[in-house]
Motif scaffolding. Structure first.
Motif, PDB file in Angstrom:
ATOM      1  N   LEU A 108      53.598   5.771  31.691  1.00 54.01           N
ATOM      2  CA  LEU A 108      52.471   6.087  32.568  1.00 54.01           C
ATOM      3  C   LEU A 108      52.383   5.044  33.667  1.00 54.01           C
ATOM      4  N   LEU A 113      48.040   7.868  36.955  1.00 57.81           N
ATOM      5  CA  LEU A 113      46.782   7.683  36.231  1.00 57.81           C
ATOM      6  C   LEU A 113      45.594   7.864  37.169  1.00 57.81           C
ATOM      7  N   MET A 116      45.226  11.558  38.175  1.00 56.96           N
ATOM      8  CA  MET A 116      44.721  12.370  37.064  1.00 56.96           C
ATOM      9  C   MET A 116      43.237  12.095  36.811  1.00 56.96           C
ATOM     10  N   LEU A 117      42.841  10.832  36.887  1.00 59.01           N
ATOM     11  CA  LEU A 117      41.436  10.484  36.656  1.00 59.01           C
ATOM     12  C   LEU A 117      40.529  11.074  37.729  1.00 59.01           C
ATOM     13  N   SER A 120      40.160  14.671  36.826  1.00 58.51           N
ATOM     14  CA  SER A 120      39.372  14.798  35.601  1.00 58.51           C
ATOM     15  C   SER A 120      37.893  14.511  35.851  1.00 58.51           C
ATOM     16  N   VAL A 146      46.003   9.284  24.955  1.00 60.41           N
ATOM     17  CA  VAL A 146      44.607   9.717  25.041  1.00 60.41           C
ATOM     18  C   VAL A 146      43.652   8.529  24.993  1.00 60.41           C
ATOM     19  N   GLU A 148      44.185   5.583  26.276  1.00 61.00           N
ATOM     20  CA  GLU A 148      44.182   4.980  27.612  1.00 61.00           C
ATOM     21  C   GLU A 148      43.320   5.802  28.561  1.00 61.00           C
ATOM     22  N   TYR A 149      43.465   7.112  28.508  1.00 57.47           N
ATOM     23  CA  TYR A 149      42.636   7.955  29.366  1.00 57.47           C
ATOM     24  C   TYR A 149      41.160   7.831  29.012  1.00 57.47           C
ATOM     25  N   ARG A 152      39.880   4.548  30.584  1.00 60.82           N
ATOM     26  CA  ARG A 152      39.781   4.638  32.038  1.00 60.82           C
ATOM     27  C   ARG A 152      38.689   5.608  32.461  1.00 60.82           C
ATOM     28  N   SER A 153      38.507   6.699  31.743  1.00 59.30           N
ATOM     29  CA  SER A 153      37.441   7.644  32.063  1.00 59.30           C
ATOM     30  C   SER A 153      36.076   7.012  31.840  1.00 59.30           C
ATOM     31  N   THR A 265      50.853  14.448  25.300  1.00 60.06           N
ATOM     32  CA  THR A 265      51.526  13.290  25.865  1.00 60.06           C
ATOM     33  C   THR A 265      52.603  13.699  26.850  1.00 60.06           C
ATOM     34  N   GLY A 269      48.779  14.023  30.533  1.00 60.94           N
ATOM     35  CA  GLY A 269      47.394  14.310  30.883  1.00 60.94           C
ATOM     36  C   GLY A 269      46.876  15.510  30.116  1.00 60.94           C
TER      37      GLY A 269
END
Length: 366
Positions: A108, A113, A116-117, A120, A146, A148-149, A152-153, A265, A269
């Motif tokens: 990633l 990232l 994608m964020l 999202s 997931v 990591e997302y 960050r989210s 994975t 995303g």
């Protein structure tokens, strides 16, 4: 034929590229000797076509073989496009859940990232998720993307992220070994930890899997805490049937926004639940087109099924940092018409296949 420009790969996160222009730029980037990854440059030698000249449209991606299984053994460094230079901004190396054997690995990079964020967070806004609140996640961390997302989210859309670590591989191993009671005890252990956070912290968003949400809802004290504190629940990892979705939205957590996502994975995303769906319907998931696209296909012929029919989910990921076409996922879904301006299919009523790559599929709690 003139070579495609790769500038479209660096568009601002709020700008969607024209799909076929993205394909041509990606082919030039990923298969040029000076910018492509070692993995794809080596793999290109085995292909009966030249990606830089023969792959011009989204449909042409079907020319590629499904190489996802090869990501079990590839050096992580060989997956990074050389065009990023000697010091690429790598967020992490992540592994698949190991549901179907030895995990596969992906890398990633920060630019994907952030893209994608942004997408999202816009989806969360469309569902009415509150901003600037604390998040609690019962999600896999460690080698799983997931986690990591989630972090960050929580920081980009919310405030602080509190986590309860979930080890899906251990749950699946317990179930495969006939130790269902131990798997259940582990799940209750996760709910115990979530309760500690809910009782002591100001939690506005809960990220959780449907099997764990069911266990949490059984505990009246925790369900009351969620109704008192939590303004939105984001679920994913396994599927939530329409009847349970309706029950949660109307009776169990009636004041809480409920929103799902579907991902893996291998696509780096996830797809987001389409906003404004009826409460008594199932979820429809839209991918981040044109970077991530779904096709619902007959697994034998790989031909697209009719809208409303069930088939296997086939995924293309095409971005600057990663390229993985024709990835036949372990899930089946109902094919749904995409949103206006999107390519590929939307998907609904996700369900796992019984076996995948000669291994039994065990979902467990994720």
């Amino acid at each position: 034929m003139p070579r495609a420009s790769t500038e479209v790969l660096d568009l601002p996160v709020a700008v969607r590229p024209e799909p076929d222009e993205l394909i041509r730029a990606a082919m030039e980037w990923h298969f040029h000797p000076g910018t492509g990854s070692r993995f794809w440059l080596e793999r290109a030698r085995t292909l009966p076509f030249d990606p830089r000249s023969d792959v011009r449209t989204h449909e042409d991606l079907r020319l590629f073989p499904d190489v996802a299984a090869e990501l079990r053994d590839v050096r992580a460094e060989d997956l990074i496009p050389q065009g990023y230079g000697k010091h690429p901004d790598v967020v992490g190396v992540f592994e698949s859940g190991g549901t179907t054997g030895v995990p596969k690995r992906v890398v990633l990079l920060r630019d994907w990232l952030e893209r994608m964020l942004h997408w999202s967070n816009a989806n969360l806004d469309a569902h009415g998720f509150p901003g600037g609140v604390n998040w609690l996640g019962l999600v896999p961390t460690g080698p799983h993307i997931v986690g990591e997302y989630f972090r960050r989210s929580a920081s980009s859309h919310g405030s602080h992220g509190f986590t309860v670590d979930l080890d899906p591989r251990w749950v699946k191993k317990l179930i495969a070994g006939g130790r269902g009671a131990d798997a259940g005890a582990y799940a209750e252990h996760l709910i115990d930890q979530a309760g500690l956070v809910l009782r002591t912290q100001d939690i506005g968003v809960l990220t959780i899997t449907p099997p764990l949400l069911e266990r949490l809802a059984r505990r009246d004290d925790l369900a009351e805490l969620v109704n008192e504190k939590v303004r939105a629940i984001r679920w994913g990892g396994t599927q939530l049937d329409p009847d349970s979705r309706y029950l949660y939205k109307t009776e169990v957590f009636p004041k809480t926004v409920l929103c799902g996502n579907y991902g893996s994975t291998m696509i780096l995303g996830f797809a987001g639940e389409r906003p404004d769906l009826p409460e008594d319907s199932g979820c429809v998931f839209d991918a981040y087109s044109p970077y991530v696209t779904f096709s619902v296909v007959d697994p034998e012929t790989l031909g697209t099924v009719a809208y409303g029919d069930r088939g296997r989910v086939l995924v293309h990921h095409v971005s600057k940092s990663f390229f993985l076409p024709n990835n036949l996922e372990r899930d089946t879904a109902i094919r749904i018409e995409p949103l206006a301006g999107h390519i590929g299919d939307a998907v609904a009523d996700i369900a796992p296949v019984e076996t995948f790559e000669d291994e039994a599929v065990i979902e467990g709690v994720y």
